[in-house]
Motif scaffolding. Sequence first.
Motif, short mmCIF file in Angstrom:
data_model
loop_
_atom_site.label_atom_id
_atom_site.label_comp_id
_atom_site.label_asym_id
_atom_site.label_seq_id
_atom_site.Cartn_x
_atom_site.Cartn_y
_atom_site.Cartn_z
N LEU A 224 -2.35 2.90 -2.90
CA LEU A 224 -1.20 3.64 -4.01
C LEU A 224 -0.96 5.01 -3.69
CD1 LEU A 224 -1.80 1.78 -7.34
CD2 LEU A 224 0.42 2.14 -5.40
N ASP A 225 -2.11 5.41 -2.79
CA ASP A 225 -2.66 7.09 -3.14
C ASP A 225 -2.43 7.65 -2.00
OD1 ASP A 225 -4.35 9.84 -3.46
OD2 ASP A 225 -5.09 9.20 -1.37
N ILE A 226 -1.83 6.11 -0.58
CA ILE A 226 -0.64 6.64 0.25
C ILE A 226 -0.28 6.61 0.42
CG2 ILE A 226 -0.72 6.30 2.70
CD1 ILE A 226 -3.59 8.35 1.98
N ALA A 227 0.92 5.51 -0.32
CA ALA A 227 1.89 4.49 -0.13
C ALA A 227 2.89 4.27 -1.71
CB ALA A 227 1.83 2.82 0.46
N GLU A 243 -7.33 16.11 -0.05
CA GLU A 243 -9.13 16.36 -0.53
C GLU A 243 -10.12 15.73 -0.27
OE1 GLU A 243 -9.61 19.17 -2.43
OE2 GLU A 243 -7.07 18.54 -3.63
N GLY A 244 -9.86 14.95 1.48
CA GLY A 244 -10.83 14.56 2.50
C GLY A 244 -11.47 13.92 1.71
N VAL A 245 -10.95 12.90 0.63
CA VAL A 245 -11.61 12.04 0.69
C VAL A 245 -11.53 10.54 1.06
CG1 VAL A 245 -12.44 10.07 -1.90
CG2 VAL A 245 -11.66 12.46 -2.51
N PRO A 246 -12.95 10.02 1.86
CA PRO A 246 -12.50 8.86 2.22
C PRO A 246 -12.05 7.41 1.72
CG PRO A 246 -14.87 9.40 2.16
CD PRO A 246 -14.04 10.50 1.77
N THR A 247 -10.52 6.98 2.31
CA THR A 247 -10.28 5.93 1.71
C THR A 247 -10.06 4.30 2.26
OG1 THR A 247 -8.25 6.24 1.69
CG2 THR A 247 -9.22 6.82 -1.01
N LEU A 248 -10.29 3.33 2.02
CA LEU A 248 -10.17 2.27 3.28
C LEU A 248 -9.43 2.40 4.25
CD1 LEU A 248 -11.61 -0.05 3.69
CD2 LEU A 248 -10.20 -1.53 2.81
N PRO A 249 -8.16 3.27 3.62
CA PRO A 249 -6.90 3.08 5.55
C PRO A 249 -7.23 4.17 5.96
CG PRO A 249 -5.69 3.19 2.87
CD PRO A 249 -6.82 3.37 2.43
N VAL A 250 -7.84 5.10 5.26
CA VAL A 250 -8.19 6.13 7.04
C VAL A 250 -9.75 5.99 7.67
CG1 VAL A 250 -9.23 8.56 6.61
CG2 VAL A 250 -6.97 8.01 5.69
N LEU A 251 -10.63 5.14 7.14
CA LEU A 251 -11.68 4.90 7.69
C LEU A 251 -11.72 3.47 8.55
CD1 LEU A 251 -13.85 4.27 4.50
CD2 LEU A 251 -14.15 5.69 6.33
N LEU A 291 2.82 10.13 9.18
CA LEU A 291 2.05 8.78 9.56
C LEU A 291 0.59 7.85 9.25
CD1 LEU A 291 1.26 11.82 12.86
CD2 LEU A 291 2.92 9.76 12.88
N LEU A 292 0.62 8.43 8.45
CA LEU A 292 -0.87 6.71 7.48
C LEU A 292 0.35 5.76 7.09
CD1 LEU A 292 -3.88 6.19 7.44
CD2 LEU A 292 -3.29 7.76 5.82
N ARG A 293 1.74 6.06 6.50
CA ARG A 293 2.31 5.21 6.19
C ARG A 293 2.50 4.55 7.05
NH1 ARG A 293 5.92 9.09 1.46
NH2 ARG A 293 4.28 8.42 -0.23
N ALA A 294 3.02 4.68 8.15
CA ALA A 294 3.42 3.76 9.36
C ALA A 294 2.47 3.10 10.00
CB ALA A 294 4.39 4.51 10.02
N HIS A 295 1.11 3.49 10.14
CA HIS A 295 -0.16 2.60 10.37
C HIS A 295 -0.85 1.04 10.40
CE1 HIS A 295 -3.76 2.91 13.31
NE2 HIS A 295 -3.61 3.90 13.63
N PRO A 296 -0.98 0.71 11.59
CA PRO A 296 -1.63 -0.87 10.68
C PRO A 296 -2.61 -0.35 9.72
CG PRO A 296 -1.14 -0.63 13.52
CD PRO A 296 -0.65 1.24 12.88
N ALA A 297 -3.39 0.34 10.35
CA ALA A 297 -4.26 0.13 8.69
C ALA A 297 -4.33 0.37 7.43
CB ALA A 297 -5.51 1.59 9.20
#
Length: 340
Positions: A224-227, A243-251, A291-297
């Motif tokens: 939800l934070d991304i999408a 804020e640079g907090v790591p979340t699963l999509p980024v990882l 870019l992250l919203r469209a990424h397979p991650a």
Amino acid sequence: MTTVVVPFGLSVQDEALEADVQAGLSAVEEGLLEATKSDVPFIAEAARHLVRAGGKRFRPLLVMLAAQFGDPHAPGIVPSAVVVELTHLATLYHDDVMDEAEVRRGVPSANARWDNSVAVLTGDFLFSKASRILADLGPEAVRIQSEAFERLVTGQILETIGPRDGRDPIEHYLDVISGKASSLTAVSGRFGALMSGADETVVDILTQYGERLGTAFQLADDILDIASDSHESGKTPGTDLREGVPTLPVLHLRSQVAKANGSASADDRRLCELLDGDLTDDGRHAEALELLRAHPALEQARKDTVRYAEEARATLAPLPDCSAKAALAGLCEAVVHRAG
């Protein structure tokens, strides 16, 4: 039979169950307002800031449903639900300070409305109120909550220091979630069953269910934070990202780029460059989010969310078939739906 709706968008086919849940949650709301009283008006205002902002009351709902496997009107059920929600609210005050968040549940965060010191001390005030209620529930309840609180703080510390000794960042992150999120949902299931006088086996099942569902719930929050937009999540989209907090999509993104071994696409390289840079810049933040919203991650993170939700549902199998069991299974579906 008429379908009725209880909080969190959950539909059940039992009006008696709905009535029990609604009555229990109404009592929890009264308990939250009572617990946040203070002789100092400012303290009461700050303590009730997020209570009045609403929320899904996900953990109290879990307490109420778990209590259906014993006596759902037992005296310790509502107070234990108030304890877990007060604890959760207290962590939100502290989290918003650490993340420098400006919005929570669609309203200014306490640190944005007042300052960091007020937010931290208000969180401490809520922890003290939860402890006071807990003391009346007996030593076993105190032990259970203290163990959960240890896990919660451990998870926060692990998030703060990051993975060490070459450990896989995704495994580390799941340990963080286990402490920060799953500990309280596990206690919610446990308190509901325990306070209702349910069989020990049932208590254990609902504890394990809450553990897995809590992980799925947090992973859905990551998505939800991304999408999402702010209406869906109650906070500014991409807050964790900014804020640079790591979340699963980024990882997952970073893992996929690392496995590409230098052959990552131009978009992936650009996205990593943005994530490694200053995302307080609105333009860079918006580009990274797009870019992250469209990424397979992001889709991989959704699959992980579904997996944990399905594991939660599977733990319910030994329980007797009843409306409460169906509602708990429905919670799993609601979490998956929330993740898109």
